[in-house]
Motif scaffolding. Sequence first.
Motif, PDB file in Angstrom:
ATOM      1  N   ASP A 244      46.414 -43.672  -9.043  1.00  0.00           N
ATOM      2  CA  ASP A 244      46.493 -42.350  -9.659  1.00  0.00           C
ATOM      3  C   ASP A 244      45.095 -41.951 -10.108  1.00  0.00           C
ATOM      4  N   MET A 245      44.403 -41.162  -9.279  1.00  0.00           N
ATOM      5  CA  MET A 245      43.013 -40.837  -9.555  1.00  0.00           C
ATOM      6  C   MET A 245      42.822 -39.991 -10.805  1.00  0.00           C
ATOM      7  N   ARG A 246      43.791 -39.136 -11.109  1.00  0.00           N
ATOM      8  CA  ARG A 246      43.659 -38.332 -12.332  1.00  0.00           C
ATOM      9  C   ARG A 246      43.662 -39.237 -13.552  1.00  0.00           C
ATOM     10  N   LEU A 247      44.536 -40.245 -13.565  1.00  0.00           N
ATOM     11  CA  LEU A 247      44.577 -41.185 -14.675  1.00  0.00           C
ATOM     12  C   LEU A 247      43.261 -41.943 -14.784  1.00  0.00           C
ATOM     13  N   VAL A 248      42.754 -42.412 -13.656  1.00  0.00           N
ATOM     14  CA  VAL A 248      41.496 -43.160 -13.650  1.00  0.00           C
ATOM     15  C   VAL A 248      40.354 -42.317 -14.174  1.00  0.00           C
ATOM     16  N   MET A 249      40.216 -41.114 -13.631  1.00  0.00           N
ATOM     17  CA  MET A 249      39.090 -40.269 -14.007  1.00  0.00           C
ATOM     18  C   MET A 249      39.182 -39.788 -15.447  1.00  0.00           C
ATOM     19  N   ASP A 250      40.392 -39.690 -15.983  1.00  0.00           N
ATOM     20  CA  ASP A 250      40.558 -39.248 -17.364  1.00  0.00           C
ATOM     21  C   ASP A 250      40.304 -40.368 -18.370  1.00  0.00           C
ATOM     22  N   LEU A 251      40.646 -41.619 -18.019  1.00  0.00           N
ATOM     23  CA  LEU A 251      40.612 -42.709 -18.996  1.00  0.00           C
ATOM     24  C   LEU A 251      39.397 -43.610 -18.887  1.00  0.00           C
ATOM     25  N   ALA A 252      38.862 -43.808 -17.689  1.00  0.00           N
ATOM     26  CA  ALA A 252      37.840 -44.832 -17.479  1.00  0.00           C
ATOM     27  C   ALA A 252      36.487 -44.427 -18.056  1.00  0.00           C
ATOM     28  N   ASP A 253      35.762 -45.422 -18.561  1.00  0.00           N
ATOM     29  CA  ASP A 253      34.376 -45.226 -18.981  1.00  0.00           C
ATOM     30  C   ASP A 253      33.446 -45.322 -17.776  1.00  0.00           C
ATOM     31  N   ARG A 254      33.702 -46.303 -16.928  1.00  0.00           N
ATOM     32  CA  ARG A 254      32.940 -46.463 -15.691  1.00  0.00           C
ATOM     33  C   ARG A 254      33.904 -46.828 -14.569  1.00  0.00           C
ATOM     34  N   VAL A 255      33.482 -46.547 -13.339  1.00  0.00           N
ATOM     35  CA  VAL A 255      34.337 -46.758 -12.171  1.00  0.00           C
ATOM     36  C   VAL A 255      33.546 -47.486 -11.090  1.00  0.00           C
ATOM     37  N   LEU A 256      34.214 -48.444 -10.441  1.00  0.00           N
ATOM     38  CA  LEU A 256      33.665 -49.133  -9.281  1.00  0.00           C
ATOM     39  C   LEU A 256      34.530 -48.779  -8.086  1.00  0.00           C
ATOM     40  N   ALA A 257      33.925 -48.296  -7.005  1.00  0.00           N
ATOM     41  CA  ALA A 257      34.667 -47.928  -5.802  1.00  0.00           C
ATOM     42  C   ALA A 257      34.387 -48.943  -4.701  1.00  0.00           C
ATOM     43  N   LEU A 258      35.468 -49.426  -4.078  1.00  0.00           N
ATOM     44  CA  LEU A 258      35.378 -50.397  -2.988  1.00  0.00           C
ATOM     45  C   LEU A 258      35.900 -49.795  -1.703  1.00  0.00           C
ATOM     46  N   ASP A 259      35.399 -50.291  -0.584  1.00  0.00           N
ATOM     47  CA  ASP A 259      35.957 -49.967   0.722  1.00  0.00           C
ATOM     48  C   ASP A 259      35.718 -51.167   1.633  1.00  0.00           C
ATOM     49  N   PHE A 260      36.800 -51.745   2.149  1.00  0.00           N
ATOM     50  CA  PHE A 260      36.728 -52.933   2.994  1.00  0.00           C
ATOM     51  C   PHE A 260      35.925 -54.051   2.327  1.00  0.00           C
ATOM     52  N   GLY A 261      36.153 -54.247   1.013  1.00  0.00           N
ATOM     53  CA  GLY A 261      35.538 -55.347   0.293  1.00  0.00           C
ATOM     54  C   GLY A 261      34.099 -55.149  -0.106  1.00  0.00           C
ATOM     55  N   VAL A 262      33.556 -53.959   0.121  1.00  0.00           N
ATOM     56  CA  VAL A 262      32.155 -53.671  -0.182  1.00  0.00           C
ATOM     57  C   VAL A 262      32.087 -52.591  -1.258  1.00  0.00           C
ATOM     58  N   VAL A 263      31.185 -52.759  -2.225  1.00  0.00           N
ATOM     59  CA  VAL A 263      30.977 -51.730  -3.249  1.00  0.00           C
ATOM     60  C   VAL A 263      30.268 -50.541  -2.616  1.00  0.00           C
ATOM     61  N   ILE A 264      30.896 -49.357  -2.710  1.00  0.00           N
ATOM     62  CA  ILE A 264      30.284 -48.158  -2.140  1.00  0.00           C
ATOM     63  C   ILE A 264      29.789 -47.191  -3.210  1.00  0.00           C
ATOM     64  N   ALA A 265      30.238 -47.385  -4.456  1.00  0.00           N
ATOM     65  CA  ALA A 265      29.759 -46.526  -5.542  1.00  0.00           C
ATOM     66  C   ALA A 265      30.106 -47.167  -6.875  1.00  0.00           C
ATOM     67  N   SER A 266      29.296 -46.885  -7.872  1.00  0.00           N
ATOM     68  CA  SER A 266      29.543 -47.383  -9.219  1.00  0.00           C
ATOM     69  C   SER A 266      28.863 -46.443 -10.209  1.00  0.00           C
ATOM     70  N   GLY A 267      29.581 -46.134 -11.295  1.00  0.00           N
ATOM     71  CA  GLY A 267      29.000 -45.241 -12.295  1.00  0.00           C
ATOM     72  C   GLY A 267      30.072 -44.596 -13.138  1.00  0.00           C
ATOM     73  N   THR A 268      29.743 -43.478 -13.757  1.00  0.00           N
ATOM     74  CA  THR A 268      30.718 -42.742 -14.543  1.00  0.00           C
ATOM     75  C   THR A 268      31.745 -42.104 -13.608  1.00  0.00           C
ATOM     76  N   PRO A 269      32.907 -41.712 -14.134  1.00  0.00           N
ATOM     77  CA  PRO A 269      33.902 -41.055 -13.276  1.00  0.00           C
ATOM     78  C   PRO A 269      33.356 -39.840 -12.537  1.00  0.00           C
ATOM     79  N   ASP A 270      32.574 -39.015 -13.216  1.00  0.00           N
ATOM     80  CA  ASP A 270      32.007 -37.828 -12.569  1.00  0.00           C
ATOM     81  C   ASP A 270      31.092 -38.210 -11.417  1.00  0.00           C
ATOM     82  N   GLU A 271      30.268 -39.229 -11.630  1.00  0.00           N
ATOM     83  CA  GLU A 271      29.348 -39.657 -10.580  1.00  0.00           C
ATOM     84  C   GLU A 271      30.091 -40.198  -9.366  1.00  0.00           C
ATOM     85  N   VAL A 272      31.114 -41.009  -9.623  1.00  0.00           N
ATOM     86  CA  VAL A 272      31.827 -41.655  -8.515  1.00  0.00           C
ATOM     87  C   VAL A 272      32.659 -40.656  -7.733  1.00  0.00           C
TER      88      VAL A 272
END
Length: 287
Positions: A244-272
Motif C-alpha cells: 500500500d504505497m499511500r500508507l508507506v509514503m504517509d508514514l515512513a521517515d525513509r524508504v528503500l526501493a528494491l528491484d530483483f534484489g538490488v537497491v534502486i533508490a533510497s531516501g525520503t518518501p518524496d525522493e523515492v
Amino acid sequence: MEHLSAEARAVERTDAPPDAVPDGQSSVDSLDETVLLDVRDVTLRFGGVTALDGVSFDVRRGELFAVIGPNGAGKTSIFNCLNGVYRPQQGTITLGDKRLVGRAPAAIAALGIARTFQNLGLFEHLTLIDNLMLGRHHLMRTGFLTGMLWWGRAKREEVRHRAAVEEIVELLELEPYRRTPAGLLPYGVAKRAELGRALAMEPTLLLLDEPVAGMNLEETEDMARYLIEVRRELDLAMILVEHDMRLVMDLADRVLALDFGVVIASGTPDEVQRDPKVIEAYLGGAA
C-alpha cells in the motif's frame, strides 16, 4: 494488475496530501541519529538465483523505515535474513553492537527483534490474551514444573507478564476481545492481535510484514493510527514492508526501493516516489 496499477499510481504522485504526516509522527530531521540496525553488502543466493545483491541500509532509533518493491524484489528475503531464517552468503547485519548473521531466530528474538507476518500466525483455539502471552515466553524464567504448580515465583511472574499484556491490549484497543478465541476474531482485529503479540516481546526493532494486507480502507486507516500510537508511546524503531504505497509514503521517515534484489533508490518518501528507476520498476517500462 489492478493492484499493481494502484501501486504505480501512488508511486507517481508528486503532491503529497496535506495530512501526509499525521500528528505525532517524527520527521527525518527530528530523528535520533543513532544507528540501531546496520546492514552492509548483504548477498543472498539460492543456487543460481540471487535474491539479494549487495543490499546496504541502516535504521535509526525510533525510525519507521520502509522497504518497497514489486513482487519478487527481495523484501521478504531481507526480513528472513534479519531474523535468522536465512543466512546470507556475504555481508554483515548488526543490531547495536551484536552481529546477527549466524544466530538462530530464537537468539535474535531475545536480542530485541520481533516480527509480524503477512499471513496470520495466531493460535486459533487460544484466546487473544493467551496469544499475546506467548510473545512473553522468552522473557519468562519459571521452569515447567514450577509453572504447572503455579505457586510462589511462578505465580508472581505470570501476574507481572499479564499486567504487561494488558497494557498492550489497552494501547491497541483490544479490550472487547480479551477472552475471544483468535479463530473467531474479525480479520482486522486479528491483524491487530498479531501486532500486539510482537509488541509483547518488548522489542527494540519491529519488522512489519504487510500489516494491512487484505484490509479494507477503514481497517487500513485504523492500523495506521495504531502504528503511529505505538511509535509515540514506545519510541520503537520499525521496518515496514507494504504494497500500500499511500500508507508507506504517509508514514515512513525513509524508504528503500528494491528491484530483483538490488537497491534502486533510497531516501525520503518524496525522493523515492519521484525516482525514475522506482517509477520504471512499478510501471514495467521506461519512466
